[in-house]
Design a protein around this motif. Structure first.
Motif, short mmCIF file in Angstrom:
data_model
loop_
_atom_site.label_atom_id
_atom_site.label_comp_id
_atom_site.label_asym_id
_atom_site.label_seq_id
_atom_site.Cartn_x
_atom_site.Cartn_y
_atom_site.Cartn_z
N SER A 53 4.80 1.96 -9.71
CA SER A 53 3.97 1.64 -10.88
C SER A 53 2.63 1.00 -10.53
CB SER A 53 4.71 0.68 -11.81
OG SER A 53 5.96 1.19 -12.15
N CYS A 54 2.52 0.40 -9.34
CA CYS A 54 1.34 -0.38 -9.02
C CYS A 54 0.09 0.50 -8.93
CB CYS A 54 1.56 -1.12 -7.69
SG CYS A 54 0.16 -2.12 -7.18
N LYS A 55 -1.00 -0.01 -9.48
CA LYS A 55 -2.28 0.73 -9.44
C LYS A 55 -3.15 0.26 -8.27
CE LYS A 55 -1.94 2.90 -13.61
NZ LYS A 55 -0.49 3.27 -13.44
N HIS A 56 -2.62 -0.67 -7.49
CA HIS A 56 -3.43 -1.23 -6.39
C HIS A 56 -2.68 -1.10 -5.07
CE1 HIS A 56 -5.64 -3.09 -9.71
NE2 HIS A 56 -4.45 -3.42 -10.18
N CYS A 57 -2.10 0.06 -4.83
CA CYS A 57 -1.31 0.25 -3.62
C CYS A 57 -2.20 0.24 -2.38
CB CYS A 57 -0.53 1.56 -3.69
SG CYS A 57 0.80 1.49 -4.89
N ALA A 63 3.04 -1.18 -2.86
CA ALA A 63 2.51 -2.03 -3.93
C ALA A 63 1.78 -3.26 -3.40
CB ALA A 63 3.65 -2.48 -4.83
N CYS A 64 0.82 -3.75 -4.23
CA CYS A 64 0.08 -4.97 -3.87
C CYS A 64 0.96 -6.21 -3.99
CB CYS A 64 -1.15 -5.10 -4.75
SG CYS A 64 -0.79 -5.55 -6.46
N GLN A 65 1.99 -6.14 -4.82
CA GLN A 65 2.95 -7.23 -5.08
C GLN A 65 2.33 -8.41 -5.84
OE1 GLN A 65 5.97 -7.90 -1.77
NE2 GLN A 65 4.27 -7.15 -0.55
N GLU A 66 1.09 -8.23 -6.31
CA GLU A 66 0.41 -9.36 -6.95
C GLU A 66 -0.06 -9.09 -8.37
OE1 GLU A 66 -2.54 -10.21 -4.05
OE2 GLU A 66 -1.25 -11.61 -2.97
N CYS A 67 -0.22 -7.82 -8.72
CA CYS A 67 -0.77 -7.50 -10.04
C CYS A 67 0.28 -7.75 -11.14
CB CYS A 67 -1.26 -6.06 -10.08
SG CYS A 67 0.07 -4.85 -9.98
ZN LIG Z 1 0.60 -4.24 -7.83
#
Ligand SMILES: [Zn+2]
Length: 337
Positions: A53-57, A63-67
């Motif tokens: 789902s992350c848009k900032h991979c 995943a960025c794990q932060e968004c």
């Molecule tokens: Zn993310």
């Protein structure tokens, strides 16, 4: 947060396979994570779910794990993610402290009567929850079945039917310790992702350069604390005192005073012990439990309570309250056997 660099180093096969799938947007409809170390498999299942789902991979597709999306999934607040883990807590909305407390109490009562298993109803509930399609705009749904080793035969039959009709925007992740515990018909419908045990010797060497206490090194390595986590534990938390408290607690765990000692001692400095402190305390108890080396029913029960406690620390639950529940649960189980 998962250290992606360590993931790449320690589980190269899993890293490469999942990275290729994410980058090329060719996800399998079901993954079967197998191998030792429940914690690692769960963490990577979380990372994979976030990555979908992350848009900032990152460049590897993870995943960025932060968004917001990543955090929601981590807190189990995404309606398109269905996570079934021992203890069976499932959330579609954030729970209040009161609700969590009620759940935890109830779980301890329920578990005194039966062993946890993945049942047919659980699989049917997933199918039902996902029948209407994705709710969030990520347009993808994921279900995670942790410790699928514990599934009943009828659950496996239901899952099999589910796997036979794959949907393009639906991904399942199953984690097991032993591949042989899973029906071959299920194995054949999943993409297999092997997880290997990390070289403990390498970690011990590195930790020994940091800490002059062989038992503490052993506990940290045994609990799979990497250098970063061990470092921050030593800097910010009283790692030595926590270990000493666990050591004193373990033989006295059937006494009420054992908990009181904790509340007056290492966990009393401030009213709210930190999550890392409580987590390390639980790892120490697990270590002393395994050192007892009596693989009887009590051993398995206590192990389950401690592992679930560590797992529950991911939820927005007061660590002090959790500690109290675990101490009480441990006492009751030890007295019963
Ligand atoms: Zn993310």
């Amino acid at each position: 947060m998962i250290d992606k660099k360590l993931f790449k180093e320690q589980q190269p096969v899993a890293f490469r396979t999942l990275s290729n799938a994410l980058k090329s947007d060719r996800l399998s409809h079901a993954y079967l994570f197998y191998g030792p170390g429940g914690a690692t498999k769960s963490r990577i299942a979380l990372l994979l779910t976030q990555s979908i789902s992350c848009k900032h991979c990152d460049e590897d597709g993870f995943a960025c794990q932060e968004c917001t999306s990543c955090k929601q999934i981590e807190r189990d607040e995404n309606p398109d993610v269905y996570w079934l883990r021992p203890g069976g807590l499932r959330q579609t909305k954030p729970l209040s402290r009161k609700e969590l407390t009620a759940w935890w109490k109830n779980e301890l009562v329920v578990r005194e009567q039966k062993t946890w298993r993945i049942k047919k109803e659980d699989i049917l509930a997933i199918q039902e929850a996902f029948a209407a399609g994705a709710i969030t705009n990520a347009d993808h749904q994921t279900y995670i079945l942790e410790q699928y080793d514990a599934a009943t035969p009828s659950a496996s039959n239901s899952l099999l039917k589910f796997l036979e009709e794959p949907k393009s925007n639906l991904t399942g992740i199953l984690t097991v310790d032993e591949l042989s515990n899973v029906l071959p018909t299920i194995v054949s419908r999943c993409q297999l992702i092997p997880f290997r045990a990390r070289s403990r010797a390498a970690l011990v060497n590195e930790l020994e350069e940091m800490i002059d206490d062989s038992e503490l090194v052993e506990i940290l390595a045994w609990s799979e604390y990497d250098l970063n986590r061990a470092g921050s534990l030593l800097e910010e938390e009283a790692a030595f005192e926590i270990r000493d408290a666990a050591q004193a607690f373990w033989p006295n765990r059937t006494k009420h005073t054992a908990l009181v000692d904790l509340q007056l001692g290492v966990f009393a400095k401030d009213a709210h012990p930190s999550r890392p402190a409580v987590e390390f305390f639980l790892h120490c108890l697990l270590y002393y439990l395994e050192k007892d080396q009596t693989m009887d029913l009590m051993h398995l029960d206590l192990r389950m309570i401690l592992l679930e406690g560590i797992d529950a620390l991911r939820l927005p639950l007061d660590p002090a309250l959790l500690l109290e529940r675990i101490a009480n649960g441990t006492r009751k189980r030890s007295l019963r056997h």
